[in-house]
Structure formats: C-alpha cells, structure tokens
Enzyme design. Structure first.
Site, PDB file in Angstrom:
ATOM      1  N   GLU A 180      -9.828  -2.028   5.234  1.00  0.00           N
ATOM      2  CA  GLU A 180     -10.447  -1.694   6.514  1.00  0.00           C
ATOM      3  C   GLU A 180     -11.687  -2.564   6.742  1.00  0.00           C
ATOM      4  O   GLU A 180     -12.162  -3.233   5.821  1.00  0.00           O
ATOM      5  CB  GLU A 180     -10.838  -0.211   6.493  1.00  0.00           C
ATOM      6  CG  GLU A 180      -9.656   0.741   6.299  1.00  0.00           C
ATOM      7  CD  GLU A 180      -8.823   0.950   7.568  1.00  0.00           C
ATOM      8  OE1 GLU A 180      -8.785   0.056   8.437  1.00  0.00           O
ATOM      9  OE2 GLU A 180      -8.205   2.020   7.676  1.00  0.00           O
ATOM     10  N   HIS A 212      -7.323  -4.691  10.103  1.00  0.00           N
ATOM     11  CA  HIS A 212      -7.038  -4.467   8.676  1.00  0.00           C
ATOM     12  C   HIS A 212      -5.748  -5.162   8.261  1.00  0.00           C
ATOM     13  O   HIS A 212      -4.831  -5.347   9.060  1.00  0.00           O
ATOM     14  CB  HIS A 212      -7.056  -2.977   8.299  1.00  0.00           C
ATOM     15  CG  HIS A 212      -5.891  -2.160   8.785  1.00  0.00           C
ATOM     16  ND1 HIS A 212      -6.010  -0.867   9.219  1.00  0.00           N
ATOM     17  CD2 HIS A 212      -4.564  -2.440   8.887  1.00  0.00           C
ATOM     18  CE1 HIS A 212      -4.824  -0.392   9.553  1.00  0.00           C
ATOM     19  NE2 HIS A 212      -3.932  -1.335   9.364  1.00  0.00           N
ATOM     20  N   ASP A 256       0.805  -1.212   0.000  1.00  0.00           N
ATOM     21  CA  ASP A 256       0.000   0.000   0.000  1.00  0.00           C
ATOM     22  C   ASP A 256       0.844   1.271   0.000  1.00  0.00           C
ATOM     23  O   ASP A 256       2.061   1.220   0.187  1.00  0.00           O
ATOM     24  CB  ASP A 256      -0.967  -0.003   1.197  1.00  0.00           C
ATOM     25  CG  ASP A 256      -0.324  -0.520   2.479  1.00  0.00           C
ATOM     26  OD1 ASP A 256       0.908  -0.520   2.565  1.00  0.00           O
ATOM     27  OD2 ASP A 256      -1.069  -0.926   3.387  1.00  0.00           O
ATOM     28  N   ASN A 267      -7.682  -2.729  14.180  1.00  0.00           N
ATOM     29  CA  ASN A 267      -9.068  -3.052  13.804  1.00  0.00           C
ATOM     30  C   ASN A 267      -9.129  -4.266  12.864  1.00  0.00           C
ATOM     31  O   ASN A 267     -10.165  -4.543  12.286  1.00  0.00           O
ATOM     32  CB  ASN A 267      -9.736  -1.839  13.141  1.00  0.00           C
ATOM     33  CG  ASN A 267      -9.027  -1.406  11.858  1.00  0.00           C
ATOM     34  OD1 ASN A 267      -8.083  -2.061  11.417  1.00  0.00           O
ATOM     35  ND2 ASN A 267      -9.486  -0.319  11.258  1.00  0.00           N
TER      36      ASN A 267
HETATM   37  C1  F6R Z   1       1.418  -1.454   6.134  1.00  0.00           C
HETATM   38  C2  F6R Z   1       0.116  -2.096   6.224  1.00  0.00           C
HETATM   39  C3  F6R Z   1      -0.688  -2.083   7.474  1.00  0.00           C
HETATM   40  C4  F6R Z   1       0.113  -2.405   8.737  1.00  0.00           C
HETATM   41  C5  F6R Z   1      -0.775  -2.319   9.962  1.00  0.00           C
HETATM   42  C6  F6R Z   1      -0.007  -2.562  11.237  1.00  0.00           C
HETATM   43  O1  F6R Z   1       1.954  -1.610   4.841  1.00  0.00           O
HETATM   44  O2  F6R Z   1      -0.314  -2.598   5.251  1.00  0.00           O
HETATM   45  O3  F6R Z   1      -1.736  -3.014   7.339  1.00  0.00           O
HETATM   46  O4  F6R Z   1       0.657  -3.678   8.622  1.00  0.00           O
HETATM   47  O5  F6R Z   1      -1.371  -1.062  10.034  1.00  0.00           O
HETATM   48  O6  F6R Z   1       0.892  -1.531  11.432  1.00  0.00           O
HETATM   49  P1  F6R Z   1       1.992  -1.589  12.578  1.00  0.00           P
HETATM   50  O7  F6R Z   1       2.933  -2.661  12.208  1.00  0.00           O
HETATM   51  O8  F6R Z   1       2.647  -0.232  12.539  1.00  0.00           O
HETATM   52  O9  F6R Z   1       1.267  -1.858  13.849  1.00  0.00           O
END
Ligand code: F6R
Length: 253
Positions: A146, A141, A70, A139
């Site tokens: 989401e 994701h 992403d 959450n």
């Molecule tokens: C990042 C991504 C997100 C993260 C998620 C957890 O490329 O796709 O899904 O993996 O937000 O983020 P952290 O590791 O910062 O808790």
C-alpha cells in the site's frame, strides 16, 4: 523509457490475450520457469486465455512453478474469496500444473512472520521469479504493498488501507467481512523478478497508470517504483491509457 515495452489493447479481453501470449512465450522458452501470479479482476481474461492455450494448443504447465503475490489473513484456503480459491477456480483446476509446484501465502499460518520468511526462501530455492504478473490498485498498490510501503521489503504481513478494503468489498457481502490484513510479497521481492508484466484495464485506472509511469518515483504511489525496473512490459487497454495519451502520445509507440 527504454526499459518499457507497451502493448495497447482494445479492451480487457484483448489485453488478456496479449498478456497470455507473453506468459506462454516464457513457458515455451523455459518450461520450468517460475511465474509470479496475481489475483483480482484484471488477470481473469489472462488466465482464461492461458486455459484455452492449454486446451487447444497443448501449452504445457507440467514443469511450471508459480508463486502468488498475496493472500488475505484469516481466510482459509477453501473460503470462496481466498486467493487460493481464486487460483484453483481461474487457472490451476483447468491446466496440467503440478500443485506441488505452486505456492500461495498461507493467511492461516500460526506464525505469520516465520511463514513470510519461508516464502522468500522458497522463491530463492526456485532461483527467483522469471516473470511477475501484476495488476495495479486504484491507489497504486502492487501486491498489497500500500502507499508508503518501503521499496526494499520482502514478503511480509501488512494492514490493508480503507481504500483497498472498499475496492475489494465487491467480492464480499459487506465491508465488515473484508479482511484487514494480508500477507504480500514486498516491493523488493517484486523488483527482483527478471521481467514484470503489468496489466491495466479500465478507465478507473487511467489516472493511476499515468502517475505510475510519468509521476515522480514515490512510495505514496508504490507502482511508480517500476520506473526503476530493467524489464517492464505494460499491457493496457484504450480506456486505461486515455489520460496518458492526452499528455504523452508517445507512450504506446
Ligand atoms: C492481487 C493483487 C492486487 C491487485 C489490485 C488490482 O493479487 O496483488 O494488487 O492486482 O488490487 O485489482 P483488480 O485487478 O481487481 O483491479
């Protein structure tokens, strides 16, 4: 749960070492593999260890191809919080990867929808993702898919929820600076990867990890779709498996 392999680590650094080991095995078995990569805090120790393996053990990235999950919409590649910047800083700059073999969605593309289609075509041209590294949001994701995401969707433009914007505020000076939209691989894209490597660390993730693997498969917990995937490897630290082990002690056996 036969399609799951679970590795338990003492802490995020050990989880990073185990995650890196799984990635390096993939590279050694298939030097021109296509890796799906993630950003955020969780993969940082994984990338640190991969850099070490490159420097100390000559782990060779020269033929490896990568696609990132992403990118924020509206942040140029050189913005310190862009995922382009993150990948250069944490991995690409330190290894012998050919940048022509790397792709990250372009949040500045003039035609975002056409760009998403091209991104999918590139993944197909490279014969699909061999190993997809994932973190998980509070959450549930994965990527920026989401809650209430459609399980079959491919790369697309998405609105970020307030919960995700708040969670990511720590990287920006204020909530207003956190982008409201992102380009993300869809759950359909992620599920098409041959293997999924989900790394999950920290007590804050304990409840969502439990809901992911022991709750119903529910679009409100997007990661729960991984229960349908044929080859998932979970690397979690003691803090993250806490809730699961209270209810399902067999999880890490
Ligand atoms: C990042 C991504 C997100 C993260 C998620 C957890 O490329 O796709 O899904 O993996 O937000 O983020 P952290 O590791 O910062 O808790």
């Amino acid at each position: 749960m036969s399609n799951f392999e679970v590795w338990r680590a003492a802490d995020p650094v050990s989880a990073g070492k185990i995650g890196a080991e799984i990635i390096s095995k993939t590279i050694i078995n298939k030097p021109d593999c296509l890796l799906g990569l993630a950003t955020g805090s969780t993969p940082v120790p994984v990338y640190k260890e991969l850099v070490l393996q490159h420097k100390k053990e000559a782990l060779d990235f020269s033929k490896v191809r990568t696609v990132n999950l992403d990118e924020y919409v509206g942040l140029p590649a050189d913005h310190p919080q862009s995922y382009h910047h993150f990948m250069m800083d944490n991995l690409f700059r330190h290894i012998n990867i050919n940048l022509q073999n790397t792709r990250i969605p372009d949040g500045m593309a003039t035609d975002l929808s056409a760009h998403c289609d091209q991104y999918e075509q590139q993944i197909k041209k490279w014969n699909g993702i061999d190993l997809q590294l994932l973190g998980i949001g509070l959450n549930g994701h994965i990527g920026f898919n989401e809650p209430a995401s459609v399980f079959t969707r491919r790369t697309h433009l998405t609105n970020l929820t307030e919960s995700t914007r708040k969670a990511n505020q720590r990287f920006f000076t204020s909530i207003d600076e956190v982008p409201r939209q992102a380009i993300t691989m869809g759950i359909g894209t992620i599920m098409a990867a041959s293997q999924i490597l989900l790394v999950c660390t920290g007590v804050k993730k304990a409840d969502i990890l439990e809901r992911t693997f022991f709750g119903p498969i529910d679009p409100m917990v997007p990661a729960s779709v991984l229960q349908f995937h044929q080859h998932v490897t979970v690397v979690a630290d003691d803090a993250a498996v806490k809730t699961i082990l209270q209810k399902h002690p067999e999880f890490t056996d």
